[in-house]
Motif scaffolding. Sequence first.
Motif, PDB file in Angstrom:
ATOM      1  N   VAL A 231       0.930  -1.302   0.162  1.00  0.00           N
ATOM      2  CA  VAL A 231       0.019   0.017   0.122  1.00  0.00           C
ATOM      3  C   VAL A 231       1.096   1.275  -0.011  1.00  0.00           C
ATOM      4  CG1 VAL A 231      -1.851   1.277   1.120  1.00  0.00           C
ATOM      5  CG2 VAL A 231      -1.715  -1.275   1.391  1.00  0.00           C
ATOM      6  N   ALA A 232       0.643   2.155  -0.899  1.00  0.00           N
ATOM      7  CA  ALA A 232       1.585   3.323  -1.156  1.00  0.00           C
ATOM      8  C   ALA A 232       0.912   4.281  -1.630  1.00  0.00           C
ATOM      9  CB  ALA A 232       2.870   2.789  -2.038  1.00  0.00           C
ATOM     10  N   PRO A 233       0.939   5.711  -1.046  1.00  0.00           N
ATOM     11  CA  PRO A 233       0.475   6.870  -1.396  1.00  0.00           C
ATOM     12  C   PRO A 233       1.484   7.299  -2.496  1.00  0.00           C
ATOM     13  CG  PRO A 233       0.746   6.904   0.989  1.00  0.00           C
ATOM     14  CD  PRO A 233       1.568   5.700   0.561  1.00  0.00           C
ATOM     15  N   LEU A 234       0.912   7.912  -3.610  1.00  0.00           N
ATOM     16  CA  LEU A 234       1.431   8.399  -4.698  1.00  0.00           C
ATOM     17  C   LEU A 234       3.009   8.719  -4.705  1.00  0.00           C
ATOM     18  CD1 LEU A 234       1.215   8.580  -7.893  1.00  0.00           C
ATOM     19  CD2 LEU A 234       0.415  10.760  -7.431  1.00  0.00           C
ATOM     20  N   LEU A 235       3.117   9.804  -3.842  1.00  0.00           N
ATOM     21  CA  LEU A 235       4.268  10.717  -3.754  1.00  0.00           C
ATOM     22  C   LEU A 235       5.403   9.704  -2.973  1.00  0.00           C
ATOM     23  CD1 LEU A 235       2.923  14.116  -3.190  1.00  0.00           C
ATOM     24  CD2 LEU A 235       3.870  12.854  -5.425  1.00  0.00           C
ATOM     25  N   ASP A 236       4.863   8.517  -2.121  1.00  0.00           N
ATOM     26  CA  ASP A 236       5.775   7.717  -1.504  1.00  0.00           C
ATOM     27  C   ASP A 236       6.179   6.646  -2.281  1.00  0.00           C
ATOM     28  OD1 ASP A 236       5.335   9.866   0.392  1.00  0.00           O
ATOM     29  OD2 ASP A 236       4.046   8.236   1.714  1.00  0.00           O
TER      30      ASP A 236
ATOM     31  N   LEU B 292      -2.500   4.694  -3.693  1.00  0.00           N
ATOM     32  CA  LEU B 292      -3.339   5.872  -3.074  1.00  0.00           C
ATOM     33  C   LEU B 292      -3.092   7.094  -3.955  1.00  0.00           C
ATOM     34  CD1 LEU B 292      -2.843   4.847   0.617  1.00  0.00           C
ATOM     35  CD2 LEU B 292      -4.562   3.977  -1.267  1.00  0.00           C
ATOM     36  N   LEU B 293      -4.191   7.594  -4.591  1.00  0.00           N
ATOM     37  CA  LEU B 293      -4.145   8.866  -5.276  1.00  0.00           C
ATOM     38  C   LEU B 293      -4.693  10.114  -4.421  1.00  0.00           C
ATOM     39  CD1 LEU B 293      -5.798   7.636  -8.641  1.00  0.00           C
ATOM     40  CD2 LEU B 293      -3.289   7.802  -8.079  1.00  0.00           C
ATOM     41  N   PRO B 294      -4.327  11.184  -4.603  1.00  0.00           N
ATOM     42  CA  PRO B 294      -4.746  12.383  -3.754  1.00  0.00           C
ATOM     43  C   PRO B 294      -6.178  12.507  -4.313  1.00  0.00           C
ATOM     44  CG  PRO B 294      -2.684  13.038  -4.897  1.00  0.00           C
ATOM     45  CD  PRO B 294      -3.097  11.637  -5.568  1.00  0.00           C
ATOM     46  N   THR B 295      -6.921  13.211  -3.155  1.00  0.00           N
ATOM     47  CA  THR B 295      -8.436  13.139  -3.361  1.00  0.00           C
ATOM     48  C   THR B 295      -8.636  14.419  -4.637  1.00  0.00           C
ATOM     49  OG1 THR B 295      -8.639  14.808  -1.757  1.00  0.00           O
ATOM     50  CG2 THR B 295      -9.064  12.563  -1.132  1.00  0.00           C
ATOM     51  N   LYS B 296      -7.710  15.068  -4.803  1.00  0.00           N
ATOM     52  CA  LYS B 296      -7.944  16.127  -5.944  1.00  0.00           C
ATOM     53  C   LYS B 296      -6.406  16.160  -6.436  1.00  0.00           C
ATOM     54  CE  LYS B 296     -11.961  18.932  -4.691  1.00  0.00           C
ATOM     55  NZ  LYS B 296     -12.285  20.480  -4.460  1.00  0.00           N
ATOM     56  N   LEU B 297      -6.177  16.750  -7.779  1.00  0.00           N
ATOM     57  CA  LEU B 297      -4.911  16.768  -8.246  1.00  0.00           C
ATOM     58  C   LEU B 297      -4.167  17.902  -7.541  1.00  0.00           C
ATOM     59  CD1 LEU B 297      -2.635  16.125 -10.150  1.00  0.00           C
ATOM     60  CD2 LEU B 297      -3.866  17.749 -11.698  1.00  0.00           C
ATOM     61  N   GLY B 298      -3.237  17.679  -6.835  1.00  0.00           N
ATOM     62  CA  GLY B 298      -2.343  18.693  -5.978  1.00  0.00           C
ATOM     63  C   GLY B 298      -2.149  18.352  -4.588  1.00  0.00           C
ATOM     64  N   GLY B 299      -2.489  17.190  -3.965  1.00  0.00           N
ATOM     65  CA  GLY B 299      -1.896  16.868  -2.969  1.00  0.00           C
ATOM     66  C   GLY B 299      -2.908  16.481  -1.913  1.00  0.00           C
TER      67      GLY B 299
ATOM     68  N   THR C   1      -3.557  11.238 -23.508  1.00  0.00           N
ATOM     69  CA  THR C   1      -4.865  10.825 -23.965  1.00  0.00           C
ATOM     70  C   THR C   1      -5.974  10.745 -23.059  1.00  0.00           C
ATOM     71  OG1 THR C   1      -4.045   8.409 -23.814  1.00  0.00           O
ATOM     72  CG2 THR C   1      -4.007   9.319 -25.844  1.00  0.00           C
ATOM     73  N   GLY C   2      -5.608  11.650 -21.980  1.00  0.00           N
ATOM     74  CA  GLY C   2      -6.797  11.361 -20.667  1.00  0.00           C
ATOM     75  C   GLY C   2      -6.438  10.658 -19.666  1.00  0.00           C
ATOM     76  N   GLY C   3      -5.011  10.685 -19.180  1.00  0.00           N
ATOM     77  CA  GLY C   3      -4.827   9.608 -18.047  1.00  0.00           C
ATOM     78  C   GLY C   3      -5.132  10.192 -16.813  1.00  0.00           C
ATOM     79  N   LEU C   4      -4.530   9.672 -15.658  1.00  0.00           N
ATOM     80  CA  LEU C   4      -4.783   9.904 -14.337  1.00  0.00           C
ATOM     81  C   LEU C   4      -4.825  11.361 -13.888  1.00  0.00           C
ATOM     82  CD1 LEU C   4      -3.424   6.693 -12.559  1.00  0.00           C
ATOM     83  CD2 LEU C   4      -5.668   7.293 -12.716  1.00  0.00           C
ATOM     84  N   HIS C   5      -4.006  11.896 -14.298  1.00  0.00           N
ATOM     85  CA  HIS C   5      -3.543  13.451 -14.138  1.00  0.00           C
ATOM     86  C   HIS C   5      -4.632  14.343 -14.649  1.00  0.00           C
ATOM     87  CE1 HIS C   5      -1.512  12.902 -18.002  1.00  0.00           C
ATOM     88  NE2 HIS C   5      -1.475  14.411 -17.977  1.00  0.00           N
TER      89      HIS C   5
ATOM     90  N   PRO D 295       2.457  -8.604 -13.870  1.00  0.00           N
ATOM     91  CA  PRO D 295       2.132 -10.107 -13.572  1.00  0.00           C
ATOM     92  C   PRO D 295       1.226 -10.257 -12.378  1.00  0.00           C
ATOM     93  CG  PRO D 295       4.280 -10.071 -12.985  1.00  0.00           C
ATOM     94  CD  PRO D 295       3.923  -8.564 -13.628  1.00  0.00           C
ATOM     95  N   TYR D 296       1.080  -8.996 -11.628  1.00  0.00           N
ATOM     96  CA  TYR D 296       0.281  -9.001 -10.189  1.00  0.00           C
ATOM     97  C   TYR D 296      -0.681  -7.827 -10.402  1.00  0.00           C
ATOM     98  CZ  TYR D 296       4.143  -5.898  -9.797  1.00  0.00           C
ATOM     99  OH  TYR D 296       5.038  -4.584 -10.101  1.00  0.00           O
ATOM    100  N   PRO D 297      -1.859  -8.080  -9.563  1.00  0.00           N
ATOM    101  CA  PRO D 297      -2.998  -7.071  -9.476  1.00  0.00           C
ATOM    102  C   PRO D 297      -2.518  -5.714  -9.178  1.00  0.00           C
ATOM    103  CG  PRO D 297      -3.403  -8.575  -7.582  1.00  0.00           C
ATOM    104  CD  PRO D 297      -1.983  -9.105  -8.614  1.00  0.00           C
ATOM    105  N   VAL D 298      -2.925  -4.537  -9.766  1.00  0.00           N
ATOM    106  CA  VAL D 298      -2.442  -3.231  -9.299  1.00  0.00           C
ATOM    107  C   VAL D 298      -3.772  -2.355  -9.247  1.00  0.00           C
ATOM    108  CG1 VAL D 298      -1.404  -1.172 -10.028  1.00  0.00           C
ATOM    109  CG2 VAL D 298      -0.272  -3.408 -10.590  1.00  0.00           C
ATOM    110  N   TYR D 299      -4.202  -1.857  -8.117  1.00  0.00           N
ATOM    111  CA  TYR D 299      -5.448  -0.990  -8.148  1.00  0.00           C
ATOM    112  C   TYR D 299      -4.991   0.365  -7.658  1.00  0.00           C
ATOM    113  CZ  TYR D 299      -8.315  -5.184  -8.326  1.00  0.00           C
ATOM    114  OH  TYR D 299      -8.933  -6.323  -8.871  1.00  0.00           O
ATOM    115  N   PHE D 300      -6.126   1.237  -7.811  1.00  0.00           N
ATOM    116  CA  PHE D 300      -5.674   2.624  -7.535  1.00  0.00           C
ATOM    117  C   PHE D 300      -7.057   2.942  -6.525  1.00  0.00           C
ATOM    118  CE2 PHE D 300      -3.837   2.344 -11.570  1.00  0.00           C
ATOM    119  CZ  PHE D 300      -2.667   3.164 -11.489  1.00  0.00           C
ATOM    120  N   ALA D 301      -6.760   4.086  -5.521  1.00  0.00           N
ATOM    121  CA  ALA D 301      -7.679   4.208  -4.639  1.00  0.00           C
ATOM    122  C   ALA D 301      -7.350   5.678  -4.156  1.00  0.00           C
ATOM    123  CB  ALA D 301      -8.147   3.243  -3.305  1.00  0.00           C
ATOM    124  N   PHE D 302      -8.653   6.395  -3.887  1.00  0.00           N
ATOM    125  CA  PHE D 302      -8.213   7.791  -3.513  1.00  0.00           C
ATOM    126  C   PHE D 302      -7.828   7.814  -1.842  1.00  0.00           C
ATOM    127  CE2 PHE D 302     -10.952   8.344  -7.062  1.00  0.00           C
ATOM    128  CZ  PHE D 302     -10.290   9.177  -7.832  1.00  0.00           C
TER     129      PHE D 302
END
Length: 555
Positions: free
Chosen positions: A77-82, A104-111, A388-392, A141-148
């Motif tokens: 489990v890793a926050p984006l910036l970590d 773990l993504l920031p709830t909004k772009l910016g922190g 093309t419309g990615g996460l950022h 080869p392993y599952p990768v998930y994103f969450a806020f």
Amino acid sequence: MPPAGEVVASVTSALAVVLVLLACVELGDAAAAVGVYRLIQYDLAGAPLGSRAAALNHHAAAFPLPAGADLSRSALVAPLLDLPLSFLREYLAEKKHLGGLLILLPTKLGGENGAGSNDNKGKVKNMLAELEKLLVHEEVPYPVYFAFHDDSFDNLLADIRKIASSGQPASATTGGYKLVVSSAEPRKVSSPTISNIQGWLPGLKGEGDTEQLPTIAIVANYDTFGAAPALSVGSDSNGSGVVALLEIARLFSRLYSNSKTRGRYNLLFGLTSGGPYNYNGTNKWLRSFDQRVRESIDYAICLNSIGSWSNDLWMHVSKPPENPYIKQIFEDFSDVSKEMGVSVGIKHKKINVSNPRVAWEHEQFSRFRVTALTLSEMSAPPEFLESTGGLHDTRESADVKSVIRTVRLVSESLARHIYGLKGKNINVFAENSSLAINPHYIQSWLDLLSRTPRVAPFLQKNDPFVAAMKKELSEHTTDVHVQNDALDGMFTFYDATKATLNVYQVASVTFDLLFLLVLGSYLIILFSFLVITTRGVDDLINIFRRPPSRKVKGA
């Protein structure tokens, strides 16, 4: 046994069973359940890319990791910036096994909590772009998930690090937290469809005029592609282009609704799909035209990523700038841009006919010998499956004012060309007039697009979003129809883009053994009590007394 004793025994036994069940339920209860978004899984020309697994059932781990940690049975489990990208590159390059990864993504772009300086926003945006580039173009080869990232994850991370500080990683022996995603094996998306939407504003013919009127096409691709399909909203790329096209259609529909102000040009509006996949939809759309329609197109303006520019916009062309058509169009844009106080530059890139890869949408028109250009804030063409419309690319990436500037630039340039107003310094779409640009209209559509993932293979023919765009274009143009076609077979996509993550707090084996010891002692005491109260002490003693051995008589 007396009836009263039987009742007591039955009731007491039932209570014991209930206590055991309650204890088991409490131990197996989920600490939290959150929505998560899976890394895209697809094949490109048969090569497997993206996440190749969906099910997850491992103990949680977090940075910092102890030296030599074995993560083959851990979900990190890793926050984006970590999250060190070097760590991911190493695991992918050396094919090290990881139980799973939750980013773990920031709830909004910016922190954190959506707050942050411009420097921090830029850091997050760059990190997301690099992360997507790495994950999308590799087989994982392993599952990768994103969450806020929210407070519950802060508490989870604190507990995981506290357990890790004891020097023993989380496991069945030590306890900790377990991350579980119950998901079936991802299945291929069968026959993915791309849908192109078009509408016309027919020009005014003079009496006795039998020749076909020239056509100007305004085009924008609306679909997206990103690391997490369920989060790929593409506010800037290319939601901004779609919104600009709809507003331009709305403005010219007012002029063309009156025969006195209808121009002698047909206007063709096209919302195309398959943009990230070599503008596959644009190619199929152009092929569907009658040759006379294609030949009637004077030029086409493709709008791509125009939602975050301030002073500089770029006109990308395939024909040399000295070409009379290109020169005229560039002069029209330059005249209006000078009045607006902004700059429009020109970038020339020849197309390689032998190479099927196209960098800009207008290059598909060029292959059909139709003069075309792309207006974009990007000065250079993006790499394949990038920008093309990615996460950022969220709502914060697109500015209403930038879209308004683009709409004004294109609309005024078109109007001066259509109505012969070059050099007259007349603003057709002046502010506070009946033909003024509507900022509220632009904002409402930009907000809608920023809430709507639009990865083409996961949009159905009758998708509500496609229906909404068709309906809106029908409000301003005529002869609107949707062209459905199959996405070319170079791509294969897989489902299971969203899931529910259950976080379980797991007790250690030591606790389980202690619990069983206490439970066993309780049951022995309960059993002894029942025997004494119903049969007496002598019967209890006889139960544990060794039975007398039997002597076998000789024959």
